[in-house]
Design an enzyme around this catalytic site. Structure first.
Site, mmCIF file in Angstrom:
data_model
loop_
_atom_site.group_PDB
_atom_site.id
_atom_site.type_symbol
_atom_site.label_atom_id
_atom_site.label_comp_id
_atom_site.label_asym_id
_atom_site.label_seq_id
_atom_site.Cartn_x
_atom_site.Cartn_y
_atom_site.Cartn_z
ATOM 1 N N LYS A 9 48.964 -37.295 40.346
ATOM 2 C CA LYS A 9 47.823 -36.941 39.630
ATOM 3 C C LYS A 9 47.772 -35.140 39.895
ATOM 4 C CE LYS A 9 45.181 -41.099 39.209
ATOM 5 N NZ LYS A 9 43.996 -41.833 39.549
ATOM 6 N N TYR A 49 43.966 -44.302 29.782
ATOM 7 C CA TYR A 49 42.839 -44.868 30.590
ATOM 8 C C TYR A 49 41.873 -45.579 29.628
ATOM 9 C CZ TYR A 49 44.228 -42.666 34.930
ATOM 10 O OH TYR A 49 45.192 -42.262 35.944
ATOM 11 N N ASN A 112 42.055 -39.499 43.847
ATOM 12 C CA ASN A 112 43.155 -40.466 44.773
ATOM 13 C C ASN A 112 44.619 -40.021 44.452
ATOM 14 O OD1 ASN A 112 43.246 -41.617 42.132
ATOM 15 N ND2 ASN A 112 42.307 -43.346 42.692
ATOM 16 N N HIS A 115 48.899 -42.414 40.215
ATOM 17 C CA HIS A 115 48.466 -43.521 39.407
ATOM 18 C C HIS A 115 49.629 -44.627 39.392
ATOM 19 C CE1 HIS A 115 47.469 -46.037 35.750
ATOM 20 N NE2 HIS A 115 48.806 -45.815 35.469
ATOM 21 N N GLU A 126 51.961 -48.353 29.244
ATOM 22 C CA GLU A 126 52.039 -47.070 29.681
ATOM 23 C C GLU A 126 53.168 -46.274 29.638
ATOM 24 O OE1 GLU A 126 50.131 -47.530 33.613
ATOM 25 O OE2 GLU A 126 48.120 -48.218 32.712
HETATM 26 P P1 IDP Z 1 43.591 -47.703 39.566
HETATM 27 O O1 IDP Z 1 44.018 -46.204 39.505
HETATM 28 O O2 IDP Z 1 43.741 -48.050 41.141
HETATM 29 O O3 IDP Z 1 44.349 -48.423 38.960
HETATM 30 P P2 IDP Z 1 41.200 -47.851 37.956
HETATM 31 O O4 IDP Z 1 39.917 -48.716 38.491
HETATM 32 O O5 IDP Z 1 42.017 -48.610 37.023
HETATM 33 O O6 IDP Z 1 41.869 -47.851 39.598
HETATM 34 O O7 IDP Z 1 40.606 -46.546 37.911
HETATM 35 C C1 IDP Z 1 41.472 -45.452 37.225
HETATM 36 C C2 IDP Z 1 41.368 -44.385 37.922
HETATM 37 O O8 IDP Z 1 39.933 -43.925 37.486
HETATM 38 C C3 IDP Z 1 41.053 -44.331 39.536
HETATM 39 O O9 IDP Z 1 42.554 -44.370 39.975
HETATM 40 C C4 IDP Z 1 40.254 -43.201 39.861
HETATM 41 O O10 IDP Z 1 40.920 -42.041 39.574
HETATM 42 C C5 IDP Z 1 39.387 -43.024 38.605
HETATM 43 N N1 IDP Z 1 38.090 -43.883 39.131
HETATM 44 C C6 IDP Z 1 37.883 -45.133 39.209
HETATM 45 N N2 IDP Z 1 36.578 -45.286 39.759
HETATM 46 C C7 IDP Z 1 36.186 -44.323 39.768
HETATM 47 C C8 IDP Z 1 34.700 -44.196 40.353
HETATM 48 O O11 IDP Z 1 33.944 -45.060 40.520
HETATM 49 N N3 IDP Z 1 34.352 -42.676 40.325
HETATM 50 C C9 IDP Z 1 35.533 -41.720 40.112
HETATM 51 N N4 IDP Z 1 36.647 -41.878 39.677
HETATM 52 C C10 IDP Z 1 36.859 -43.460 39.469
HETATM 53 MG MG MG Z 2 44.068 -48.985 36.729
#
Ligand code: IDP
Ligand code: MG
Length: 149
Positions: A9, A49, A112, A115, A126
């Site tokens: 990212k 997403y 984070n 992805h 994807e």
């Molecule tokens: P993942 O990336 O581990 O698959 P997902 O639940 O699919 O996690 O969420 C996608 C992305 O959305 C996360 O990697 C993060 O960047 C963002 N995200 C998820 N939950 C939150 C939140 O509570 N606050 C801010 N960003 C979030």
């Molecule tokens: Mg995810």
């Protein structure tokens, strides 16, 4: 063999982590099938997403993903989807295991670093969003005979 979609990212790209991240997947024995540095258009961010479209964090997530270039990759190997998910660690870096990418390089769920597809079905979906048919490369890697039984 399985292929999975992985993306550094914009925070990871800006922090100079592309090389470190690629190295980890290479060292694990996975095979790179395609890669591209790209500023993602909004349509593809929404498509990637789409399960989160109605969540309160979605606008912030979309703005973050479009804040700079992402490094898009396709990695191939035995059980690649699950293996890569374990290597990236929990969504919230505060809970990600040390040794995982998020556990080593991130602190905030909203930044984070990386992805990766969460199932073979989402990997196919994807990869189809981000790579044209024929863009991914099929080739034999010389270390396969010592990486696989
Ligand atoms: P993942 O990336 O581990 O698959 P997902 O639940 O699919 O996690 O969420 C996608 C992305 O959305 C996360 O990697 C993060 O960047 C963002 N995200 C998820 N939950 C939150 C939140 O509570 N606050 C801010 N960003 C979030
Ligand atoms: Mg995810």
């Amino acid at each position: 063999m399985e292929r999975t979609f992985v993306m550094v990212k914009p925070d990871g790209v800006q922090r100079g982590l592309i090389g470190e991240i690629v190295s980890r997947f290479e060292a694990r024995g996975l095979k790179l099938a395609g890669a591209r540095l790209e500023l993602l258009p909004e349509e593809r961010v929404i498509e990637q997403y789409r399960e989160h479209r109605e969540k309160p964090f979605f606008p912030g997530l979309a703005a973050y993903i479009m804040s700079g270039p992402c490094f898009l990759m396709a990695w191939e190997g035995k059980g690649a989807v699950a293996v890569v998910r374990r290597m990236i660690g929990a969504t919230n870096p505060a809970e990600a295991a040390p040794g995982s990418i998020r556990g080593d390089f991130a602190l905030d769920i909203g930044r984070n670093v990386i992805h990766a597809s969460d199932s073979p079905e989402s990997a196919a979906r994807e990869l189809g969003i981000h790579f044209a048919p024929g863009e991914l490369v099929d080739y034999k890697k010389i270390d396969e005979s010592v990486i696989y039984e």
